[in-house]
Motif scaffolding. Structure first.
Motif, PDB file in Angstrom:
ATOM      1  N   ALA A 174       0.829  -1.211   0.000  1.00  0.00           N
ATOM      2  CA  ALA A 174       0.000   0.000   0.000  1.00  0.00           C
ATOM      3  C   ALA A 174       0.861   1.257   0.000  1.00  0.00           C
ATOM      4  O   ALA A 174       0.402   2.331  -0.388  1.00  0.00           O
ATOM      5  N   ALA A 230      -4.453   4.580   3.807  1.00  0.00           N
ATOM      6  CA  ALA A 230      -4.187   3.396   2.974  1.00  0.00           C
ATOM      7  C   ALA A 230      -4.539   2.110   3.719  1.00  0.00           C
ATOM      8  O   ALA A 230      -4.769   1.070   3.109  1.00  0.00           O
ATOM      9  N   HIS A 231      -4.595   2.200   5.060  1.00  0.00           N
ATOM     10  CA  HIS A 231      -4.881   1.016   5.871  1.00  0.00           C
ATOM     11  C   HIS A 231      -6.313   0.993   6.396  1.00  0.00           C
ATOM     12  O   HIS A 231      -6.641   0.137   7.231  1.00  0.00           O
TER      13      HIS A 231
END
Lengths: 197, 197
Positions: A169, B169-170
């Motif tokens: 990511a 992103a997480h």
């Protein structure tokens, strides 16, 4: 080409990766794999009963390469802090190489990874276990302070704390200036946390 | 509706966020913003010379809310380790709330963030400076060991080591079971690294 007799699971997986690289994850079929191998698609299905099973196995194989490449840092005889630094550095380098060197294959495997979350979970467990082994060595050598029962959770925390430097990511950040200094600073922080006072 | 005379930058930004929420980042226009405010689009342009400038300002305002919400942890009088834990916990909670509570607005701002990387860089600097202030307090109080010249780099390492728990992103992982335990383990690791032996 090759006869069905000599058709191994490993050869099928090799061909599958080649086909995925060539056609992408949306278009690659079992028939393509069979064609590359010069066998019938029935022969492929004898080893992998479904297309999904084949895709899962090729994902597992791709991830296992990372595990195998990192194994030397677990089994080496250098001090555990050096090995942990080496392990984290090697993981970052491997991921970076995959992301930068072959972005199409990386993108392909990102799709497969999305399809096979159980495989990815097992892979993460393997990585965390490798860290835990290094931490246990460091503990035995009096280098690390982590109590035995906390080793698995601490290993996972080390894996998570360095997420920025191995989770795809973040791949876009890996070519930014300063990323190596940032990586070193996080590894130093982690080692400071682990070392016996 | 409102007269042009009372049109402030703040009111325009409020309306812009509303319009972005309603139409999405691809369709929202300055004319929509003017309509919501009951003014001509020329009046909006008197405050923000281009649509890009308006979008940048609204992104900055959105990010600033996080900075403002975290400020109390920097200025409070509790011990620095407690404040750092509080700051990291609050940041995670804010990001989680944004991602889970209003995923459309979050997605909208992810687009704007992609357009305004300089704004985002400045925002990250602000966050790292807040951590550095807490670390400096902890150092003065004899709680943290980080030498003065290493404070900025260490603050950045703390920010990076906790990336998994604030980087959008997480976001998909933030509703997984075990995420809170994982967060606590990483914060514990970070605090162990910082504390004076």
């Amino acid at each position: 080409m090759a006869a069905t007799e000599s058709l191994t699971a490993e050869r099928i997986l090799e061909a599958t990766e080649e086909v995925l690289r060539r056609y992408g994850p949306a278009k690659a079929t079992v028939v393509d794999v069979a064609r590359v191998l010069g066998v019938s698609h029935g022969s492929v299905y004898r080893h992998f009963r479904t297309k999904a099973a084949l895709r899962e196995a090729v994902t597992e194989r791709w991830l296992r390469r990372t595990i195998d490449a990192l194994r030397p840092y677990v089994t080496a005889t250098e001090p555990a802090d050096e090995r942990l630094t080496g392990w984290l550095t090697a993981l970052f380098a491997l991921k970076r190489e995959k992301a930068g060197g072959d972005p199409e294959l990386m993108a392909t495997f990102q799709v497969l990874i999305g399809e096979n979350s159980a495989v990815v979970d097992r892979h993460e467990e393997h990585l965390v276990e490798q860290i835990a082994e290094i931490l246990a060595d460091g503990r035995r050598a009096g280098l690390f302070a982590t109590p035995e029962p906390e080793l698995p959770a601490t290993a996972r925390a080390v894996f998570h704390a360095t997420d920025r430097f191995h989770n795809p990511a973040h791949a876009a950040d890996w070519s930014q200036p300063g990323v190596d200094a940032a990586f070193t600073a996080v590894v130093d922080l982690v080692l400071r946390a682990l070392r016996r006072a």
